[in-house]
Design a protein around this motif. Structure first.
Motif, PDB file in Angstrom:
ATOM      1  N   SER A  73      22.431  45.093  38.404  1.00 19.34           N
ATOM      2  CA  SER A  73      21.785  45.915  39.425  1.00 19.34           C
ATOM      3  C   SER A  73      22.803  46.840  40.054  1.00 19.34           C
ATOM      4  O   SER A  73      24.018  46.658  39.926  1.00 19.34           O
ATOM      5  CB  SER A  73      21.151  45.024  40.509  1.00 19.34           C
ATOM      6  OG  SER A  73      22.149  44.232  41.138  1.00 19.34           O
ATOM      7  N   GLY A  74      22.281  47.850  40.728  1.00 17.23           N
ATOM      8  CA  GLY A  74      23.118  48.809  41.434  1.00 17.23           C
ATOM      9  C   GLY A  74      22.296  49.535  42.481  1.00 17.23           C
ATOM     10  O   GLY A  74      21.166  49.146  42.797  1.00 17.23           O
ATOM     11  N   GLY A  75      22.863  50.598  43.013  1.00 20.95           N
ATOM     12  CA  GLY A  75      22.151  51.347  44.031  1.00 20.95           C
ATOM     13  C   GLY A  75      21.032  52.207  43.481  1.00 20.95           C
ATOM     14  O   GLY A  75      20.125  52.601  44.231  1.00 20.95           O
ATOM     15  N   PHE A  76      21.043  52.491  42.156  1.00 21.72           N
ATOM     16  CA  PHE A  76      20.065  53.404  41.580  1.00 21.72           C
ATOM     17  C   PHE A  76      19.104  52.730  40.605  1.00 21.72           C
ATOM     18  O   PHE A  76      18.120  53.340  40.218  1.00 21.72           O
ATOM     19  CB  PHE A  76      20.781  54.551  40.858  1.00 21.72           C
ATOM     20  CG  PHE A  76      21.484  55.484  41.793  1.00 21.72           C
ATOM     21  CD1 PHE A  76      20.811  56.534  42.399  1.00 21.72           C
ATOM     22  CD2 PHE A  76      22.826  55.312  42.089  1.00 21.72           C
ATOM     23  CE1 PHE A  76      21.450  57.390  43.275  1.00 21.72           C
ATOM     24  CE2 PHE A  76      23.479  56.165  42.958  1.00 21.72           C
ATOM     25  CZ  PHE A  76      22.793  57.205  43.552  1.00 21.72           C
ATOM     26  N   ALA A  77      19.371  51.487  40.206  1.00 17.70           N
ATOM     27  CA  ALA A  77      18.500  50.852  39.220  1.00 17.70           C
ATOM     28  C   ALA A  77      18.770  49.359  39.168  1.00 17.70           C
ATOM     29  O   ALA A  77      19.812  48.871  39.641  1.00 17.70           O
ATOM     30  CB  ALA A  77      18.703  51.465  37.834  1.00 17.70           C
ATOM     31  N   THR A  78      17.813  48.639  38.589  1.00 13.91           N
ATOM     32  CA  THR A  78      18.010  47.234  38.223  1.00 13.91           C
ATOM     33  C   THR A  78      17.711  47.092  36.733  1.00 13.91           C
ATOM     34  O   THR A  78      16.914  47.855  36.182  1.00 13.91           O
ATOM     35  CB  THR A  78      17.080  46.302  39.025  1.00 13.91           C
ATOM     36  OG1 THR A  78      15.719  46.719  38.859  1.00 13.91           O
ATOM     37  CG2 THR A  78      17.441  46.319  40.499  1.00 13.91           C
ATOM     38  N   ALA A  79      18.349  46.129  36.081  1.00 10.21           N
ATOM     39  CA  ALA A  79      18.151  45.903  34.644  1.00 10.21           C
ATOM     40  C   ALA A  79      17.712  44.461  34.431  1.00 10.21           C
ATOM     41  O   ALA A  79      18.295  43.533  35.026  1.00 10.21           O
ATOM     42  CB  ALA A  79      19.440  46.191  33.873  1.00 10.21           C
ATOM     43  N   TRP A  80      16.714  44.271  33.558  1.00 10.29           N
ATOM     44  CA  TRP A  80      16.096  42.969  33.383  1.00 10.29           C
ATOM     45  C   TRP A  80      16.039  42.574  31.911  1.00 10.29           C
ATOM     46  O   TRP A  80      15.812  43.422  31.050  1.00 10.29           O
ATOM     47  CB  TRP A  80      14.687  42.972  33.977  1.00 10.29           C
ATOM     48  CG  TRP A  80      14.704  43.266  35.443  1.00 10.29           C
ATOM     49  CD1 TRP A  80      14.640  44.494  36.036  1.00 10.29           C
ATOM     50  CD2 TRP A  80      14.852  42.313  36.496  1.00 10.29           C
ATOM     51  NE1 TRP A  80      14.726  44.364  37.396  1.00 10.29           N
ATOM     52  CE2 TRP A  80      14.845  43.040  37.718  1.00 10.29           C
ATOM     53  CE3 TRP A  80      14.953  40.924  36.548  1.00 10.29           C
ATOM     54  CZ2 TRP A  80      14.967  42.409  38.948  1.00 10.29           C
ATOM     55  CZ3 TRP A  80      15.071  40.303  37.773  1.00 10.29           C
ATOM     56  CH2 TRP A  80      15.072  41.045  38.955  1.00 10.29           C
ATOM     57  N   LEU A  81      16.257  41.297  31.652  1.00 10.63           N
ATOM     58  CA  LEU A  81      16.132  40.732  30.312  1.00 10.63           C
ATOM     59  C   LEU A  81      14.674  40.346  30.096  1.00 10.63           C
ATOM     60  O   LEU A  81      14.133  39.498  30.819  1.00 10.63           O
ATOM     61  CB  LEU A  81      17.030  39.514  30.172  1.00 10.63           C
ATOM     62  CG  LEU A  81      16.928  38.731  28.859  1.00 10.63           C
ATOM     63  CD1 LEU A  81      17.369  39.591  27.685  1.00 10.63           C
ATOM     64  CD2 LEU A  81      17.762  37.455  28.933  1.00 10.63           C
ATOM     65  N   CYS A  82      14.042  40.975  29.113  1.00 11.02           N
ATOM     66  CA  CYS A  82      12.603  40.772  28.881  1.00 11.02           C
ATOM     67  C   CYS A  82      12.348  40.373  27.432  1.00 11.02           C
ATOM     68  O   CYS A  82      13.129  40.704  26.533  1.00 11.02           O
ATOM     69  CB  CYS A  82      11.822  42.052  29.204  1.00 11.02           C
ATOM     70  SG  CYS A  82      12.008  42.619  30.912  1.00 11.02           S
ATOM     71  N   TYR A  83      11.246  39.680  27.237  1.00  8.18           N
ATOM     72  CA  TYR A  83      10.819  39.273  25.892  1.00  8.18           C
ATOM     73  C   TYR A  83       9.490  39.943  25.580  1.00  8.18           C
ATOM     74  O   TYR A  83       8.575  39.961  26.411  1.00  8.18           O
ATOM     75  CB  TYR A  83      10.662  37.757  25.820  1.00  8.18           C
ATOM     76  CG  TYR A  83      10.352  37.238  24.437  1.00  8.18           C
ATOM     77  CD1 TYR A  83      11.309  37.260  23.436  1.00  8.18           C
ATOM     78  CD2 TYR A  83       9.094  36.719  24.136  1.00  8.18           C
ATOM     79  CE1 TYR A  83      11.035  36.770  22.165  1.00  8.18           C
ATOM     80  CE2 TYR A  83       8.806  36.234  22.868  1.00  8.18           C
ATOM     81  CZ  TYR A  83       9.788  36.275  21.884  1.00  8.18           C
ATOM     82  OH  TYR A  83       9.516  35.794  20.621  1.00  8.18           O
TER      83      TYR A  83
END
Length: 630
Positions: A73-83
């Motif tokens: 995550s950061g100030g401009f986005a979040t990243a997620w592990l998805c199936y």
């Protein structure tokens, strides 16, 4: 492959129709209750125009992607592990802030330019550049968000360097990573694109073979521990505070003892909302829990030593340079930190950053991204590795440095009121029983600003007062040798803790295994110092191009030498085995496993402890009541 956009694709409807009042964009909306989590986003970014709320177990795009973990995550986005069950593939989905999801953004334009030069698979395979497999938009309580689907990749270069590498002592991997970074950056430069934010946080390690795709969700969950989480509570809105105040006043009027009600009254402005109609204080603009990112140490056996360059939010075309860039000062070129409009930004910025990353990857040192006055640490390293800072950067650097030194000088001066006459200081000192207060000796007053800037034609001196008689290459070599020696000791000490008598690798000591980092000797250090000296130059036009750097002897000779040395160590130090299905051998290994679980889940462990303590007390009390002693 061009970027695919599915416009106006919506996620599930907002989970609560009751929106938080946003009378002030700078007003705090949430309680600060998450003290044990690391590397998480600022929860105040969950507001209209900000981050999209996601919880583990949510589905994105209807029933297409199921969220299993957070990647970052950061100030401009979040990243997620998805199936993705339909194709039985794992994907990474990056969700931008709503106010950073414009279709005409520079990041979108750069991605299109890169994908015009090759499809995502060839860009990754041949040039180590990661581009989206697919993009789409979702609607949420905070606005319309751009989502990018990426292949699953491992930890950042910094995490790999600090954690994974210490278990392998693999100098070959270091050189390989540096070569791939240089090659990927050269591809971008050949297409007249500058990355603009070239730093270890924007370099990810690729996974081996098919990565996670060979795992079904149940197997993946068996390999990892559930991430530490903290509940998010919102603060009451202005309307709710007013209503609570009215209710309190009404209760006081009806109460026979108003003083008692006043004693029980709490500050409603700082208390979280816990209302059954509001899901116990949950805001529709934020997720239910704040989640700590995936711990890649648990999946070490899946991580390769191939890199992927990511995050093109600061990237630009050389024909349209920006005024400034958001790269951290410690990796930024002088024209970014101390420059002005007289030196336009361009490919030279990336070349300075490339030298910084090579230095960091090789030694493990040279970075400082937190705290205050990061420009000072940038200036210190600039003058160590490139000499005294010259015009046109010197005036800006001297002004900032002079202001900092004057504040230090003024703070060291004796107080205007003597300490023995300062009643507050004397009372405070007496209450703590520290003994008599001692006045600090004043530091030396710094030179005037004009002396720091110096007249044209004069011999420039380093602002940071680290003068030496060494040549520039010799000074780079000195700092390289010092950081390598410190890295040797650190990794050797940490590795000794990882080795135990039952491990197959115990026959080789960490000191022996680390020889492939050192055995190249002074010749390798001198070659690297020469390479860095061609990049750590104040004038952007004087820095060597990527094509010239790839031909440098450090890459060619070091790769051949380190390949031979590492081959010996790889026989002595086999690849660490996966922990899944591995037997626990002896009390030492058992304690290591327990300690790992305790450190990974401090909040949950504390909750279990208190629950267990209360349960034991309850059982003991009940036993006393039902079976009293005779």
């Amino acid at each position: 492959m061009s970027v695919e956009i599915t416009a106006n694709t919506s996620l599930d409807a907002p989970r609560d129709d009751k929106a938080a009042e946003m009378e002030d964009p700078n007003r705090r909306l949430y309680c600060d209750l998450w003290y044990d989590l690391e590397h998480v986003e600022d929860v105040e970014n969950y507001r209209p125009g900000g981050l999209h709320p996601v919880d583990i177990g949510d589905w994105i795009l209807g029933d297409r992607f199921e969220v299993f973990h957070k990647l970052g995550s950061g100030g401009f986005a979040t990243a997620w592990l998805c199936y993705e069950p339909a194709v039985k593939k794992w994907k990474a989905i990056k969700i931008n802030r709503a106010d950073a999801s414009q279709e005409d953004s520079s990041e979108f334009r750069i991605i299109k330019l890169l994908q015009n030069a090759g499809d995502p698979s060839s860009l990754m395979r041949d040039h180590h550049i990661a581009t989206p497999l697919e993009t789409f938009y979702i609607e949420g309580p905070n606005g319309r968000h751009l989502c990018t689907v990426m292949p699953i990749m491992g930890p950042t270069l910094r995490e790999w360097r600090d954690n994974h590498l210490k278990l392998r002592f693999d100098a070959k991997s270091i050189n390989k990573v540096c070569y791939q970074l240089t090659k990927g950056l050269g591809f971008m430069h050949d297409h007249e694109i500058c990355h603009g934010d070239f730093q270890p946080a924007n370099v990810l390690m690729q996974l081996k073979d098919d990565g996670l795709d060979g795992l079904v969700p149940e197997d993946f969950c068996d390999l990892i521990t559930f991430p530490p989480t903290e509940r998010i509570f919102r603060l009451p809105t202005k309307e709710e505070r007013q209503r609570a105040e009215e209710e309190r006043q009404r209760a006081e009027e009806e109460s026979k003892d108003p003083d008692e009600d006043r004693e029980e009254d709490r500050d409603d402005k700082e208390q979280p909302v816990e209302d059954e109609d509001d899901d116990y204080g949950r805001s529709p603009h934020a997720p239910k829990y704040l989640v700590q990112p995936l711990n890649w140490d648990e999946l070490n056996n899946l991580i390769s030593d191939n890199v992927a360059i990511v995050d093109f939010g600061e990237a630009f075309e050389t024909s349209h340079p920006p005024k400034t860039l958001g790269i951290p000062d410690c990796y930024a070129a002088p024209e970014i930190v101390f420059g002005d409009d007289s030196v336009p930004l361009g490919i030279g910025c990336d070349l300075w950053s490339l030298a910084s990353i090579i230095y960091f990857t090789r030694t493990g040192g040279f970075y400082y991204t937190g705290g205050i006055q990061t420009w000072y640490y940038a200036l210190m390293w600039m003058e160590r590795l490139a000499g005294a800072i010259p015009a046109p950067y010197r005036r800006h650097a001297a002004e900032a440095y002079h202001e900092m030194k004057m504040k230090e000088y003024e703070c060291s001066l004796p107080p205007k009121v003597p300490l023995e006459e300062d009643s507050f200081a004397a009372a405070f000192n007496a209450s703590l029983d520290f003994g008599p207060l001692e006045e600090l000796a004043p530091v030396e007053k710094p030179p005037s600003l004009s002396e720091m800037i110096q007249a044209d034609g004069g011999t420039l001196k380093k602002l940071t007062d680290e003068e030496t008689d060494l040549s520039r290459i010799e000074e780079i070599e000195k700092w390289l040798s010092g950081d390598l020696e410190a890295s040797d000791e650190m990794y050797k000490d940490e590795a000794l803790e990882e080795f135990d008598s039952d491990d197959d690798r115990c026959n080789a000591s960490p000191d022996d295994g680390h020889k492939d980092i050192r055995e190249s000797g002074d010749a390798e250090t001198s070659a690297l110092a020469d390479l860095l000296s061609k990049l750590f130059l104040y004038q952007p036009s004087e820095r060597s191009s990527v094509a010239e750097i790839l031909k440098h002897p450090w890459f060619q000779e070091s790769r051949e030498r380190m390949t031979a040395v590492t081959a010996v160590n790889e026989k002595r130090l086999p690849e660490p085995k996966s922990e899944k299905g591995q037997l626990i051998r002896g009390p030492v290994e058992l304690w290591k496993r327990v300690k790992k679980l305790l450190l990974a889940n401090p909040t949950r462990v504390s909750r279990y402890f208190w629950f267990s303590a209360v349960t034991v007390l309850f059982i003991g009390f009940t036993k006393q009541l039902l079976f009293p002693p005779f």
